[in-house]
Scaffold this motif. Structure first.
Motif, PDB file in Angstrom:
ATOM      1  N   UNK A  88      -1.430  -2.374   3.299  1.00 58.50           N
ATOM      2  CA  UNK A  88      -0.533  -3.193   2.311  1.00 58.50           C
ATOM      3  C   UNK A  88       0.765  -2.892   2.151  1.00 58.50           C
ATOM      4  N   UNK A  89       1.063  -1.342   1.873  1.00 65.05           N
ATOM      5  CA  UNK A  89       2.425  -0.916   1.835  1.00 65.05           C
ATOM      6  C   UNK A  89       3.139  -1.267   3.109  1.00 65.05           C
ATOM      7  N   UNK A  90       2.482  -1.385   4.394  1.00 62.90           N
ATOM      8  CA  UNK A  90       3.419  -1.816   5.616  1.00 62.90           C
ATOM      9  C   UNK A  90       3.493  -3.214   5.730  1.00 62.90           C
ATOM     10  N   UNK A  91       2.734  -4.158   4.825  1.00 64.85           N
ATOM     11  CA  UNK A  91       2.957  -5.639   4.913  1.00 64.85           C
ATOM     12  C   UNK A  91       4.562  -5.603   4.024  1.00 64.85           C
ATOM     13  N   UNK A 139       2.368 -13.308  10.458  1.00 58.32           N
ATOM     14  CA  UNK A 139       1.279 -13.422   9.193  1.00 58.32           C
ATOM     15  C   UNK A 139       1.543 -12.330   8.386  1.00 58.32           C
ATOM     16  N   UNK A 140       1.364 -10.936   9.146  1.00 60.10           N
ATOM     17  CA  UNK A 140       1.442  -9.686   8.192  1.00 60.10           C
ATOM     18  C   UNK A 140       2.551  -9.576   7.597  1.00 60.10           C
ATOM     19  N   UNK A 141       3.822  -9.841   8.373  1.00 58.60           N
ATOM     20  CA  UNK A 141       4.989  -9.555   7.253  1.00 58.60           C
ATOM     21  C   UNK A 141       5.278 -10.605   6.173  1.00 58.60           C
ATOM     22  N   UNK A 142       4.779 -12.167   6.442  1.00 52.93           N
ATOM     23  CA  UNK A 142       4.868 -13.071   5.461  1.00 52.93           C
ATOM     24  C   UNK A 142       3.606 -12.905   4.341  1.00 52.93           C
ATOM     25  N   UNK A 143       2.525 -12.206   4.675  1.00 47.04           N
ATOM     26  CA  UNK A 143       1.661 -11.613   3.575  1.00 47.04           C
ATOM     27  C   UNK A 143       2.442 -10.666   2.825  1.00 47.04           C
ATOM     28  N   UNK A 144       3.470  -9.808   3.491  1.00 42.23           N
ATOM     29  CA  UNK A 144       4.210  -8.876   2.644  1.00 42.23           C
ATOM     30  C   UNK A 144       5.107  -9.577   1.681  1.00 42.23           C
ATOM     31  N   UNK A 145       5.394 -10.724   2.053  1.00 43.11           N
ATOM     32  CA  UNK A 145       6.337 -11.746   1.094  1.00 43.11           C
ATOM     33  C   UNK A 145       5.476 -12.008  -0.120  1.00 43.11           C
ATOM     34  N   UNK A 146       4.117 -12.324  -0.079  1.00 40.11           N
ATOM     35  CA  UNK A 146       3.444 -12.833  -0.968  1.00 40.11           C
ATOM     36  C   UNK A 146       3.034 -11.449  -1.973  1.00 40.11           C
ATOM     37  N   UNK A 147       2.867 -10.504  -1.300  1.00 45.86           N
ATOM     38  CA  UNK A 147       2.651  -9.272  -2.137  1.00 45.86           C
ATOM     39  C   UNK A 147       4.202  -8.908  -3.010  1.00 45.86           C
ATOM     40  N   UNK A 148       5.290  -9.050  -2.389  1.00 48.57           N
ATOM     41  CA  UNK A 148       6.517  -8.814  -2.931  1.00 48.57           C
ATOM     42  C   UNK A 148       6.824  -9.953  -4.069  1.00 48.57           C
TER      43      UNK A 148
END
Length: 438
Positions: A88-91, A139-148
């Motif tokens: 999750x930190x990676x995202x 998908x994974x970096x865009x999931x990082x967007x959602x977390x951010x």
């Protein structure tokens, strides 16, 4: 309705509406404003996307990830590695850091060059330029967007250009691989028959009947190489990948399986000394006894689950180095398969010893290196851009990743991640200024 009932509903249906599997795919696609998860020669070249295009992609990607996570729920972990934390930190890291590097790839290669690069998985086995990375690199970096967004780092409408570039980068990789139509595996019936017919035919032609002791030995080889690849890649499935099922004559089908062993990208890679870069297995099953699907990260699910009991033919190949030409792919004989299996067994134990000496924070940072490198490094290496990536800070932890660390690696992580990963908050829609004013 109680919170418990709400949670149960959201675990059964994405956003309380869409179930898992083929039925869910059909329903969510029927409700999209546009069929933008399908690619065409024209639309993968677009440089600006409408709200409906972006939101259609986000809605499907959100369901797709939900479906994938529920399907992965039974997957084991070693217990030694804090995988949820590093993933999750990676995202967040990818959302902050990847835009620069996907633009370097696009600028250096052009759209046509990216499409050509993505054809690699049609012509090669033992390559990480594959269907998993088509999915994960967007998908994974865009999931990082959602977390951010959920952590309050920025709003859903901020960094619109980065979001659009990620969507198009992933769609271009998908288009290069599949040549049009749905880009997501879930929208292709959970099937990944990606290899060109002539490549597949060459591999299948070298299979041999397996029964009794020879089948047992083949299964042990499969198990030991899989476990080693899993551990080398820090307890995740980046070290393996299946394609198929491929229908064959006489009522059979094949799964083609890669196990990446001698991956030299990481400081602990010495545990893989003496192993080939990748071993590739062709596994043949009778269609009347086994059925198979393959998901976005190239993992096979079968009915019945003990599918290897029905293995009737097989062969194992070695790709000795990451740059070994396909023409030099070689068949492994029984003696070398046994030798590789024993080296993998020893390597797995060495990897456990290595991990036991590391602190929790060290393992999280190692995992972040794996998860951020795995989705783009193979592409950069293939086109001689990896050294530039490293020189320009690819591995440097971003301020947002460091900021997210205390929350995502703490006991409160589940409070953030459950709604983001499972309840639809990971892919917030966008609204342009024009739409807002209207």
């Amino acid at each position: 309705m109680s919170d418990e009932i709400d949670v149960q509903l959201l675990l059964q249906k994405y956003k309380g509406k869409y179930p898992q599997g083929l039925a869910g795919d059909e329903q969510v696609r029927s409700n999209l404003p546009l069929p933008f998860i399908e690619t065409t020669d024209a639309d993968v070249r677009a440089s600006g996307l409408s709200d409906d295009q972006v939101n259609s992609w986000l809605e499907y990607a959100g369901w797709n990830l939900w479906d994938f996570i529920l399907g992965r729920a039974s997957e084991g972990e070693s217990g030694l590695i804090p995988r949820q934390e590093y993933e999750t930190v990676s995202f967040v890291q990818q959302w902050a850091n990847y835009p620069k590097f996907i633009r370097i790839l696009t600028e250096e290669l052009g759209v046509d060059g990216l499409l050509e690069l993505a054809k690699t998985s049609r012509r090669e086995v033992g390559t990480k330029v594959n269907v998993t990375r088509n999915w994960a690199a967007s998908v994974c970096p865009i999931l990082g967007r959602g977390i951010s967004v959920d952590l309050g780092f920025h709003g859903a409408n901020d960094r619109r250009e980065d979001l659009e570039d990620f969507i198009q980068f992933g769609r271009r990789l998908q288009h290069g691989t599949w040549g049009g139509g749905p880009g997501f595996v879930s929208a292709r019936g959970f099937q990944v028959p990606v290899l060109d017919d002539d490549v597949l035919a060459t591999l299948v032609a070298q299979t041999k009947p397996l029964e009794g002791p020879t089948r047992d030995a083949f299964r042990k080889f499969n198990a030991k190489t899989e476990l080693f690849g899993f551990m080398l890649h820090y307890d995740c499935r980046a070290g393996m990948g299946d394609t198929g099922p491929y229908p064959l004559p006489d009522g059979r089908f094949a799964i083609v399986r890669d196990h990446f062993l001698n991956e030299t990208a990481y400081p602990w890679s010495g545990v893989a000394e003496g192993l080939p870069y990748c071993v590739t297995e062709v596994l043949v099953f009778p269609s009347d006894k086994v059925t198979a699907t393959v998901n976005e990260i190239m993992t096979t699910f079968t009915k019945p689950t003990n599918y290897l009991d029905y293995l009737v033919e097989g062969v194992a190949f070695a790709r000795d180095r990451i740059d070994t030409p396909m023409s030099q792919l070689r068949v492994l004989d029984d003696a070398e398969m046994e030798s590789i299996a024993q080296k993998c067994q020893k390597g797995t134990m060495d990897m456990y010893k290595t991990l036991a000496k590391k602190s929790r924070d060290e393992k999280i940072r190692d995992g972040i290196m794996v998860y951020t490198r795995e989705f783009l490094q193979s592409h950069a290496l293939k086109v001689d851009l990896w050294d530039r990536f490293v020189a320009e800070g690819f591995d440097t932890m971003t301020a947002d990743a460091e900021k997210a660390w205390p929350v995502l690696t703490s006991g409160k992580a589940a409070e953030v991640l459950t709604p983001v990963l499972l309840f639809g908050k990971g892919f917030p829609n966008v609204t342009s200024k024009e739409t807002q004013q209207a």
